[in-house]
Design an enzyme around this catalytic site. Sequence first.
Site, mmCIF file in Angstrom:
data_model
loop_
_atom_site.group_PDB
_atom_site.id
_atom_site.type_symbol
_atom_site.label_atom_id
_atom_site.label_comp_id
_atom_site.label_asym_id
_atom_site.label_seq_id
_atom_site.Cartn_x
_atom_site.Cartn_y
_atom_site.Cartn_z
ATOM 1 N N TYR A 136 63.795 11.166 49.440
ATOM 2 C CA TYR A 136 63.713 12.313 48.528
ATOM 3 C C TYR A 136 64.637 12.038 47.357
ATOM 4 C CZ TYR A 136 63.663 17.351 47.280
ATOM 5 O OH TYR A 136 63.523 18.569 46.657
ATOM 6 N N LYS A 164 59.559 10.894 47.497
ATOM 7 C CA LYS A 164 59.256 12.194 46.883
ATOM 8 C C LYS A 164 60.093 12.206 45.623
ATOM 9 C CE LYS A 164 59.493 17.170 47.894
ATOM 10 N NZ LYS A 164 60.336 17.649 46.808
HETATM 11 O O1 MN9 Z 1 60.962 19.301 44.722
HETATM 12 C C1 MN9 Z 1 60.677 21.511 43.884
HETATM 13 N N1 MN9 Z 1 62.040 21.591 43.537
HETATM 14 C C2 MN9 Z 1 62.861 22.429 44.193
HETATM 15 C C3 MN9 Z 1 60.290 20.187 44.400
HETATM 16 O O2 MN9 Z 1 62.523 23.033 45.147
HETATM 17 C C4 MN9 Z 1 64.244 22.589 43.686
HETATM 18 C C5 MN9 Z 1 59.708 21.853 42.736
HETATM 19 O O3 MN9 Z 1 58.528 22.257 43.315
HETATM 20 C C6 MN9 Z 1 60.253 22.914 41.799
HETATM 21 O O4 MN9 Z 1 60.632 24.056 42.509
HETATM 22 C C7 MN9 Z 1 59.226 23.339 40.749
HETATM 23 C C8 MN9 Z 1 59.785 24.350 39.753
HETATM 24 O O5 MN9 Z 1 60.714 23.724 38.919
HETATM 25 O O6 MN9 Z 1 58.749 22.232 40.096
#
Ligand code: MN9
Length: 295
Positions: A136, A164
């Site tokens: 990640y 990811k």
């Molecule tokens: O990793 C998510 N990041 C967090 C993925 O959860 C901090 C994203 O899905 C973001 O929430 C999204 C909004 O900025 O892109």
Amino acid sequence: MNAEYHGIYAALVTPYTSEGKVDYKELQKLVNYLIEKGLDGFYVNGSTAEAFLLSEEERNNIIKAVVEANAGRKKVICHVGAISTDQAIGYAKNAEKCGADAVSAISPFYYKFSEQEIIQYYQDIMSATGLPMFIYNFPNFSGFSLTEEILEKLKQNKNLIGVKFTSSDMFLLEQIKTLHPELVVWNGFDEMLSAGLIMGADGGIGSTYNCMPELAHKVYDAFVSGDIAKTHKFQEKLNQVIKVICKYGVFASVKEILEMDGFAFHGVRRPFAPMTEEGKRELQKIYKEVIVPNR
Ligand code: MN9
């Protein structure tokens, strides 16, 4: 595109009861709902799940509940990251026992661990189970960014199958996929899903897909069909909603929108702030204007 891992995965949110306990029933309801809406898999206990505000017991029970509800229909990736290697290994072993398909881990944070320490952390987790691992990469939150050299070292472990990628460094995303085509790369910022796909991502894992599964899948499907204009059009719609979601707190907003669809989630855990009245009104408006018409 990877044959096994691709498409749109929801980074599942964590529902709570009115007393603030994890609501496993509601979580299982969400899993069923998202499968019905066409999502391709789940990312469990990630940032979106408020993982670092959950107890070990809760994280272990959450993966169990999700695997059970999923019942082998879709892929389940369990985030096992922690500051402590032993804790991360514990989560990974539990995920394997519960029947998760893969694990994923954020790099250990706060103490500014050295590159060598971070590499060792991943190697230790990967060697602890037989499950495949998605690194990640989320430099904004972890303070550590994956590089091609580190990936090269980690690849020596055959359990490493992908990344990811929650970063706006699309050049690095493209380089990872081009240099390591056998690795699966997940786009992590939902607001850049179309860009990530064009630069080589196999799919997207995100918070906002919990509350806009159809629209997110339309971005992906348009891309797969080769229609870039349409891909962009759907991304614009997705972003109209994401803009409001980010303004009022991503996790609280995603849950608020799901409540409009009949879920009862009871907000987010402190220190995250509860949803404001103004936020509720704006989310309600964007829900009616963009989400509902694009189902
Ligand atoms: O990793 C998510 N990041 C967090 C993925 O959860 C901090 C994203 O899905 C973001 O929430 C999204 C909004 O900025 O892109």
